[in-house]
Structure formats: C-alpha cells, structure tokens
Design an enzyme around this catalytic site. Sequence first.
Site, PDB file in Angstrom:
ATOM      1  N   LYS A 239     -69.266  10.793 -32.698  1.00 39.61           N
ATOM      2  CA  LYS A 239     -69.274   9.364 -32.982  1.00 39.61           C
ATOM      3  C   LYS A 239     -69.922   9.038 -34.336  1.00 39.61           C
ATOM      4  O   LYS A 239     -69.393   8.234 -35.092  1.00 39.61           O
ATOM      5  CB  LYS A 239     -70.005   8.628 -31.848  1.00 39.61           C
ATOM      6  CG  LYS A 239     -69.811   7.142 -31.844  1.00 39.61           C
ATOM      7  CD  LYS A 239     -70.029   6.565 -30.453  1.00 39.61           C
ATOM      8  CE  LYS A 239     -71.451   6.795 -29.963  1.00 39.61           C
ATOM      9  NZ  LYS A 239     -72.393   5.790 -30.520  1.00 39.61           N
TER      10      LYS A 239
ATOM     11  N   ARG B  94     -74.641  -1.661 -25.539  1.00 38.89           N
ATOM     12  CA  ARG B  94     -74.729  -0.530 -24.628  1.00 38.89           C
ATOM     13  C   ARG B  94     -74.323  -0.906 -23.209  1.00 38.89           C
ATOM     14  O   ARG B  94     -74.079  -0.043 -22.390  1.00 38.89           O
ATOM     15  CB  ARG B  94     -76.175  -0.034 -24.548  1.00 38.89           C
ATOM     16  CG  ARG B  94     -76.528   0.933 -25.609  1.00 38.89           C
ATOM     17  CD  ARG B  94     -77.719   1.792 -25.221  1.00 38.89           C
ATOM     18  NE  ARG B  94     -78.177   2.523 -26.397  1.00 38.89           N
ATOM     19  CZ  ARG B  94     -77.521   3.531 -26.928  1.00 38.89           C
ATOM     20  NH1 ARG B  94     -76.409   3.963 -26.390  1.00 38.89           N
ATOM     21  NH2 ARG B  94     -77.964   4.125 -28.006  1.00 38.89           N
TER      22      ARG B  94
ATOM     23  N   ARG C   7     -73.849  25.874 -28.595  1.00 35.75           N
ATOM     24  CA  ARG C   7     -74.807  25.825 -29.706  1.00 35.75           C
ATOM     25  C   ARG C   7     -75.979  26.777 -29.469  1.00 35.75           C
ATOM     26  O   ARG C   7     -76.490  26.885 -28.363  1.00 35.75           O
ATOM     27  CB  ARG C   7     -75.308  24.388 -29.903  1.00 35.75           C
ATOM     28  CG  ARG C   7     -74.229  23.488 -30.481  1.00 35.75           C
ATOM     29  CD  ARG C   7     -74.402  22.031 -30.165  1.00 35.75           C
ATOM     30  NE  ARG C   7     -75.749  21.551 -30.290  1.00 35.75           N
ATOM     31  CZ  ARG C   7     -76.154  20.659 -31.203  1.00 35.75           C
ATOM     32  NH1 ARG C   7     -75.290  20.167 -32.069  1.00 35.75           N
ATOM     33  NH2 ARG C   7     -77.393  20.260 -31.213  1.00 35.75           N
TER      34      ARG C   7
ATOM     35  N   ARG D 251     -81.137  25.682 -26.625  1.00 37.35           N
ATOM     36  CA  ARG D 251     -82.094  24.622 -26.297  1.00 37.35           C
ATOM     37  C   ARG D 251     -81.755  24.042 -24.924  1.00 37.35           C
ATOM     38  O   ARG D 251     -80.598  24.029 -24.527  1.00 37.35           O
ATOM     39  CB  ARG D 251     -82.043  23.498 -27.352  1.00 37.35           C
ATOM     40  CG  ARG D 251     -82.486  23.938 -28.750  1.00 37.35           C
ATOM     41  CD  ARG D 251     -82.511  22.751 -29.705  1.00 37.35           C
ATOM     42  NE  ARG D 251     -81.377  21.850 -29.413  1.00 37.35           N
ATOM     43  CZ  ARG D 251     -81.460  20.517 -29.393  1.00 37.35           C
ATOM     44  NH1 ARG D 251     -82.584  19.918 -29.660  1.00 37.35           N
ATOM     45  NH2 ARG D 251     -80.395  19.781 -29.136  1.00 37.35           N
TER      46      ARG D 251
ATOM     47  N   ARG E 101     -76.076  14.161 -18.726  1.00 36.37           N
ATOM     48  CA  ARG E 101     -76.005  13.122 -19.760  1.00 36.37           C
ATOM     49  C   ARG E 101     -74.642  12.424 -19.733  1.00 36.37           C
ATOM     50  O   ARG E 101     -74.545  11.210 -19.922  1.00 36.37           O
ATOM     51  CB  ARG E 101     -76.242  13.723 -21.147  1.00 36.37           C
ATOM     52  CG  ARG E 101     -77.708  13.807 -21.522  1.00 36.37           C
ATOM     53  CD  ARG E 101     -77.902  14.647 -22.760  1.00 36.37           C
ATOM     54  NE  ARG E 101     -77.377  14.035 -23.969  1.00 36.37           N
ATOM     55  CZ  ARG E 101     -77.030  14.717 -25.059  1.00 36.37           C
ATOM     56  NH1 ARG E 101     -77.121  16.035 -25.079  1.00 36.37           N
ATOM     57  NH2 ARG E 101     -76.579  14.091 -26.122  1.00 36.37           N
TER      58      ARG E 101
END
Length: 217
Positions: free
Chosen positions: A13, A88, A127, A160, A171
Amino acid sequence: MRVVLVGPPGAGKGTQAQFIASHLSIPKISTGDIFRANVSGGTELGKLAKEYMDRGDLVPDEVTVAMVRDRLSEDDAQEGFLLDGFPRNVPQAEVLKKMLAEFGTGLDVVLNLVVEDDEVVRRLAGRRTCRSCGKVWHVVFDPPAVEGVCDACGGELFQRDDDREETIRRRLEVYQEQTAPLISFYADEGILQGVDATGPVEEITQRAMSALRRFAD
Ligand SMILES: [Zn+2]
C-alpha cells in the site's frame, strides 16, 4: 481527484500510495506522516497525541480527525489528495464525508488493493532479517548466496516474530474484521473500486490508474 487507498498488510500500500499520488500530482496524506508532522511541529494536537502514544494508548478518533481536518485544509490538498491510513472504520468514514461536504466536495473513489491471504503470507513469511546489520532478505524473491547467511556482512539470518505465519494470519484476520464494514460502506456509496494487487509493482500501479480514470469523468 480525492482518493482513499485501503489494503491489507503486505499489499504494498505504501509503495502504491506514493506512485499513484505522484502520477496524479496530488499529495499523499498518510496518518503516520500527519502524526509525525504534528508531534515534531509541537502543535497542540501533536502534544495531545504524544501524551497518548507515550502511555502506549491509541490516539482517540477525535484527535486523529482534527489532524486530518487541518491537513486537508492546507493549500496543496485543495485540488485533490490520496489518503492512506484514514479512515480506518465506518465512524471515521462518516466524519470524513461530513468534513468534505463542509468543504463543498467529496471523495471520488476508494481504491481497495486486493490480495489473497495466502499471497500475503508468501510475501511476508519469506522474510529473513540479519542479526548483525538488519538487512532484510527473502527466501524466494531476494535470497542470499548461502542460505541463512547475510551476503552483506556474513551475519546470521533469522525470522522476526512479526514475519511468522501465525502472526501474519492473525493480523490479516484483525484487518478483515475492521475493514469489511468500511468496504461495504464505500460499496454502498458507489465509489469502491477493487484493484488486483498481485504481480509486478508497475502493473499494479497501471491497474490502479485505469481504475481511477473510470471515475475521473
Ligand atoms: Zn548482515
């Protein structure tokens, strides 16, 4: 044009916001930037927001809304803007609608970047971060020469917690819960436009631009 950009984590985004805003020659207005500008500028709203943030609390809607109002009143936003990170939720969307109506205008289009959950997981869960220098690699898209070792400094790579599949899926769930009502709100307003956010970055920008052109006239 007055545009709102929405999309899940991992949809790219931020990057798209930058490209689209620059194609349209309008300012990209993100809540993150507005917060930082108010806090570093020492405005009354910035001081208020900082009190909440320092306590680890969420900044209340009315403070965020007041900052957005100030920002949208600035000269460079009079011919259009691209909002990223606001609204939001539906109450914020209703406030924004009222605010723009007071300015004698309204939103032209809400772009919704659409990516499958599995694709977001593939992007984010691959990642790997270097323990020594902090450089981020990707097991598929940007792998180091030797697995688990940083090309730049020889440091050890690790995943991570934020990049773990469970964390990402959680999430995404939270995002869907919060955003689904917002998406239906704008669908009802007749200004929602979905954009397929898979494939090369430039192709996604092109798709977004053709979607915008359909709303331009
Ligand atoms: Zn390194």
